[in-house]
Motif scaffolding. Structure first.
Motif, PDB file in Angstrom:
ATOM      1  N   GLU A   1      35.405  47.544  46.821  1.00  0.00           N
ATOM      2  CA  GLU A   1      36.308  48.318  45.977  1.00  0.00           C
ATOM      3  C   GLU A   1      37.437  47.464  45.428  1.00  0.00           C
ATOM      4  OE1 GLU A   1      35.196  49.221  48.886  1.00  0.00           O
ATOM      5  OE2 GLU A   1      33.952  50.951  48.385  1.00  0.00           O
TER       6      GLU A   1
ATOM      7  N   ALA B   1      36.685  45.785  41.963  1.00  0.00           N
ATOM      8  CA  ALA B   1      36.786  46.643  40.779  1.00  0.00           C
ATOM      9  C   ALA B   1      38.235  47.104  40.618  1.00  0.00           C
ATOM     10  CB  ALA B   1      35.849  47.837  40.913  1.00  0.00           C
ATOM     11  N   ARG B   2      39.045  46.260  39.977  1.00  0.00           N
ATOM     12  CA  ARG B   2      40.472  46.533  39.872  1.00  0.00           C
ATOM     13  C   ARG B   2      40.747  47.544  38.775  1.00  0.00           C
ATOM     14  NH1 ARG B   2      43.508  40.828  39.716  1.00  0.00           N
ATOM     15  NH2 ARG B   2      45.259  42.247  39.925  1.00  0.00           N
ATOM     16  N   ASP B   3      41.795  48.335  38.977  1.00  0.00           N
ATOM     17  CA  ASP B   3      42.278  49.226  37.939  1.00  0.00           C
ATOM     18  C   ASP B   3      43.091  48.402  36.945  1.00  0.00           C
ATOM     19  OD1 ASP B   3      41.140  51.502  39.055  1.00  0.00           O
ATOM     20  OD2 ASP B   3      42.875  51.846  40.350  1.00  0.00           O
ATOM     21  N   LEU B   4      42.584  48.268  35.738  1.00  0.00           N
ATOM     22  CA  LEU B   4      43.230  47.431  34.735  1.00  0.00           C
ATOM     23  C   LEU B   4      43.906  48.288  33.677  1.00  0.00           C
ATOM     24  CD1 LEU B   4      40.442  44.748  34.149  1.00  0.00           C
ATOM     25  CD2 LEU B   4      42.515  44.504  35.518  1.00  0.00           C
TER      26      LEU B   4
ATOM     27  N   LYS C   1      44.879  49.356  29.871  1.00  0.00           N
ATOM     28  CA  LYS C   1      44.147  49.304  28.614  1.00  0.00           C
ATOM     29  C   LYS C   1      44.889  48.395  27.634  1.00  0.00           C
ATOM     30  CE  LYS C   1      40.840  52.119  29.726  1.00  0.00           C
ATOM     31  NZ  LYS C   1      39.432  51.663  29.842  1.00  0.00           N
TER      32      LYS C   1
ATOM     33  N   GLN D   1      39.913  39.730  33.802  1.00  0.00           N
ATOM     34  CA  GLN D   1      40.914  40.538  34.484  1.00  0.00           C
ATOM     35  C   GLN D   1      42.304  39.925  34.352  1.00  0.00           C
ATOM     36  OE1 GLN D   1      39.139  40.618  38.389  1.00  0.00           O
ATOM     37  NE2 GLN D   1      38.175  42.600  38.066  1.00  0.00           N
TER      38      GLN D   1
ATOM     39  N   GLU E   1      35.574  47.735  28.538  1.00  0.00           N
ATOM     40  CA  GLU E   1      36.286  48.873  29.115  1.00  0.00           C
ATOM     41  C   GLU E   1      37.800  48.729  28.985  1.00  0.00           C
ATOM     42  OE1 GLU E   1      34.841  48.854  33.076  1.00  0.00           O
ATOM     43  OE2 GLU E   1      32.941  49.857  32.600  1.00  0.00           O
ATOM     44  N   ALA E   2      38.308  47.509  29.099  1.00  0.00           N
ATOM     45  CA  ALA E   2      39.756  47.295  29.055  1.00  0.00           C
ATOM     46  C   ALA E   2      40.300  47.232  27.636  1.00  0.00           C
ATOM     47  CB  ALA E   2      40.117  46.010  29.805  1.00  0.00           C
TER      48      ALA E   2
END
Length: 280
Positions: free
Chosen positions: A133, A136-139, A141, A229, A255-256
């Protein structure tokens, strides 16, 4: 402000040079041998110590270490902005270099939340993560960013090799650079570790108070997911890599919201994500 190195009790107390001359014997395939003087890139353990707590040890080039301390802290989420770092002290020891980073009290809890022990190989970006987990970093936008013309990208790519002064000697260092919308290189950082070079660039941009969204970032290494990232966290709207990306790197870039160009050469580049920032 970077402090001067104090006198140390160990044998050196000095930061080594980035490249060192060495005597080598060149073995030619026709059977002849030649003695020659060449240069090798120095690679030293660099320990990042936050408020007295040892957090990570990375193998890195001994240059632009304050930039490295700030950029690493930003990309690892230890601080949200460079102002949370009150001071960086660089201490050279016999076995390596110590970066003593003084964090503001309000940001010290992030260190406790994200603390991990890393025995970092050269530029190892995911060493020490303790779960899937965590990868899979929360990046954030990536929004905005100027339209960049192909001529500006070509100009920056052409200017990058001459700007790699250490690599020109040792041929073993990666580079990360920042160019403005016209393709002029404003900052270049080099390191034996590709992640370290990008961290150094992010730290230098933060100190210089440059808006990362007003230009684009270039890297000379392969474009793995960690590089995307770090570019997203640094706020670059566009990342240009001279090498190929991995599938996960392209997926994270999509996605970012960051524009990703790869296999960038003097005459072409592949646009994998968000081409709306390219002015054709």
């Amino acid at each position: 402000m970077m402090k001067k190195l104090p006198q140390q009790d160990d044998e050196t107390g000095e930061i080594p040079p980035v490249v060192v001359p060495v005597k080598l014997r060149e073995l030619c395939f026709d059977g002849t041998e030649l003695d020659r003087l060449d240069f090798l890139a120095e690679e030293v353990p660099v320990a990042l110590v936050y408020n007295g707590i040892s957090h990570a040890v990375m193998m890195a080039s001994p240059a632009d270490l304050e930039d490295f301390a700030r950029g690493f802290s930003l990309s690892e989420g230890i601080v949200e902005q460079a102002a949370e770092i009150r001071d960086v002290e660089i201490l050279a020891h016999e076995k390596g270099i110590e970066l003593k980073i003084d964090l503001a009290p309000e940001s010290f809890w992030r260190l406790k939340e994200r603390r991990r022990t890393i025995a970092g190989r050269t530029g190892c970006g995911l060493c020490g993560l303790d779960s899937l987990e965590a990868v899979a970093r929360d990046l954030p936008k990536v929004g905005g960013g100027m339209k960049i013309g192909l001529a500006a990208i070509e100009k920056a790519l052409s200017a990058l090799p001459p700007a790699q002064v250490y690599n020109a000697q040792a041929h073993a260092l990666h580079a990360a650079a920042y160019a403005d919308a016209q393709g002029d290189l404003l900052l270049v950082r080099e390191d034996v570790g590709r992640h370290n070079a990008l961290d150094k660039l992010a730290g230098a941009i933060a100190v210089a108070r440059i808006d990362p969204a007003s230009g684009f970032c270039l890297i000379t290494s392969r474009c793995s997911v960690e590089m995307v990232q770090k570019a997203v966290i640094a706020g670059f709207p566009m990342l240009v890599s001279v090498s190929a990306p991995t599938r996960m790197a392209a997926k994270v870039a999509e996605e970012a919201g960051i524009t990703l160009l790869a296999l960038a050469r003097a005459d072409s580049a592949l646009c994998l994500t968000h081409p709306h920032r390219i002015a054709l």
